[in-house]
Design a protein around this motif. Structure first.
Motif, short mmCIF file in Angstrom:
data_model
loop_
_atom_site.label_atom_id
_atom_site.label_comp_id
_atom_site.label_asym_id
_atom_site.label_seq_id
_atom_site.Cartn_x
_atom_site.Cartn_y
_atom_site.Cartn_z
N MET A 1 0.83 -1.20 0.00
CA MET A 1 0.00 0.00 0.00
C MET A 1 0.87 1.26 0.00
O MET A 1 2.01 1.23 0.45
CB MET A 1 -0.95 0.01 1.19
N TYR A 2 0.28 2.33 -0.51
CA TYR A 2 0.98 3.61 -0.55
C TYR A 2 1.17 4.13 0.87
O TYR A 2 0.22 4.16 1.66
CB TYR A 2 0.15 4.60 -1.37
N MET A 3 2.38 4.51 1.22
CA MET A 3 2.67 5.00 2.56
C MET A 3 3.23 6.42 2.55
O MET A 3 3.97 6.81 3.45
CB MET A 3 3.68 4.07 3.25
N GLY A 4 2.90 7.18 1.54
CA GLY A 4 3.43 8.53 1.45
C GLY A 4 4.79 8.55 0.78
O GLY A 4 5.30 7.51 0.34
N VAL A 5 5.37 9.73 0.68
CA VAL A 5 6.69 9.88 0.05
C VAL A 5 7.74 9.80 1.15
O VAL A 5 7.71 10.59 2.10
CB VAL A 5 6.79 11.24 -0.68
N THR B 1 1.76 2.72 12.24
CA THR B 1 0.90 1.73 11.59
C THR B 1 0.41 0.68 12.58
O THR B 1 1.01 0.48 13.63
CB THR B 1 1.64 1.00 10.45
#
Lengths: 194, 145
Positions: free
Chosen positions: B91-95, B117
């Protein structure tokens, strides 16, 4: 013969055009590029509408969280508080810390002010519409996600990025500082305000 | 149209198309990705075309919101920058990008998995070695709580 040559020419040109267009549309690119972060964001505090541009001339310290956050947000805001204790009054006058809630359904503007001021009266508590929040989160490369907690009275928690985003006096993103290192935060603030 | 003019137009078109395709595919040619380096034990190595890439990551096991140090060594010539792009595997976790700095023997940098998380998740650290003309990208995989 002439017709055949023209047909071949037309087919050749068509293939060329398809190759060029296909390359533009489906250009394979597995290289990595640094992501440019930052930009204007909006929302509301108890005193009304808030935008990053309201703080032009100040160093902004931006943190995304929520007031029901069990430990990380208090740790981060305490880190800010400890850092502020090390700064002189003229330095404090040049900074604007912001606690931006990603949980507007539970965090009222009144609650955000009380929560933020508990750590430091300098910290502005704000939130926004879901669109405003998502826009700010995306611009700063942050992340949040609601996680259902059916066995908890809270109902849900929020997984989220935990960094302090530094934005300079002109509104340009400078970088991030660890959420739990007040000494690093003090050094950063001092070096920027020099 | 005279035949020699037609030929000139076709040749020019071909040259233009080849030039454009070469330019458009430049990034693709210059970036090579290598995956599958499991660094849960704290270290891993990758060999590709006689080039060695060696990594250490610690402290392990990795935990969210704790400081971590990554070192990278390679015999790839001409490396002038090494940086890392951290992402969740699923999943996308930001930059999450950070630089490694050159020390005597290796490139080294510290970061945090700065995301609070719930539960364990798998992370991918793409380590990007840059020279003047190319990127070599090694994907490291590890779990963190």
């Amino acid at each position: 013969m002439i017709t055949r040559t023209k047909t071949l020419l037309a087919i050749g040109m068509l293939i060329l055009v398809m190759l060029v267009v296909g390359t533009i549309l489906f250009k394979p690119n597995n290289s990595f590029q640094p992501v440019q972060l930052g930009g204007e964001f909006h929302g509301n505090s108890i005193d009304g509408a808030v935008s990053l541009s309201d703080f032009k001339g100040k160093l902004v310290l931006l943190y995304f969280g929520y007031t029901s956050c069990p430990d990380i947000c208090p740790t981060s805001l305490t880190s800010m508080k400890f850092a502020f204790n090390e700064l002189k009054s003229d330095q404090l006058a040049q900074i604007q810390p912001i606690f931006y809630s990603v949980d507007p359904d539970r965090d009222s503007l009144e609650q955000l002010q009380v929560y933020s001021h508990f750590f430091s009266p300098l910290i502005l508590g704000m939130t926004g519409s879901r669109h405003q929040i998502d826009s700010a989160i995306q611009q700063y490369g942050a992340y949040y996600r609601m996680v259902e907690q059916p066995d908890s009275a809270m109902g849900y928690t929020v997984d989220h990025s935990s960094k302090i985003y530094l934005i300079d006096q002109q509104g340009e993103f400078l970088g991030t500082v660890s959420h739990n290192n007040p000494n690093q935060l003090v050094e950063k603030i001092r070096s920027i305000l020099q | 149209m005279a035949n020699h003019v037609k030929r000139a137009v076709i040749i020019l078109s071909l040259i233009s198309a080849i030039a454009f395709l070469s330019w458009a595919l430049q990034d693709y040619k210059n970036a090579e990705s290598m995956s599958g380096c499991d660094i849960n034990s704290g270290q891993c190595e990758v060999f590709r075309h006689d080039i060695q890439y060696r990594f250490t990551l610690g402290p392990m096991p990795a935990r969210s919101l704790n400081n971590m140090t990554l070192t990278a060594e390679t015999n790839l010539p001409g490396v002038d920058r090494v940086w890392v792009d951290l992402q969740g595997a699923d999943m996308y976790m930001g930059v999450n990008q950070f630089e490694l700095h050159a020390s005597k023997k290796a490139w080294e940098g510290s970061t945090q998995l700065a995301v609070c998380t719930t539960g364990t998740m798998t992370w991918l650290a793409n380590v990007i070695f840059e020279t003047d003309s190319e990127q070599k990208i090694v994907e490291l995989r590890f779990d963190a709580r």
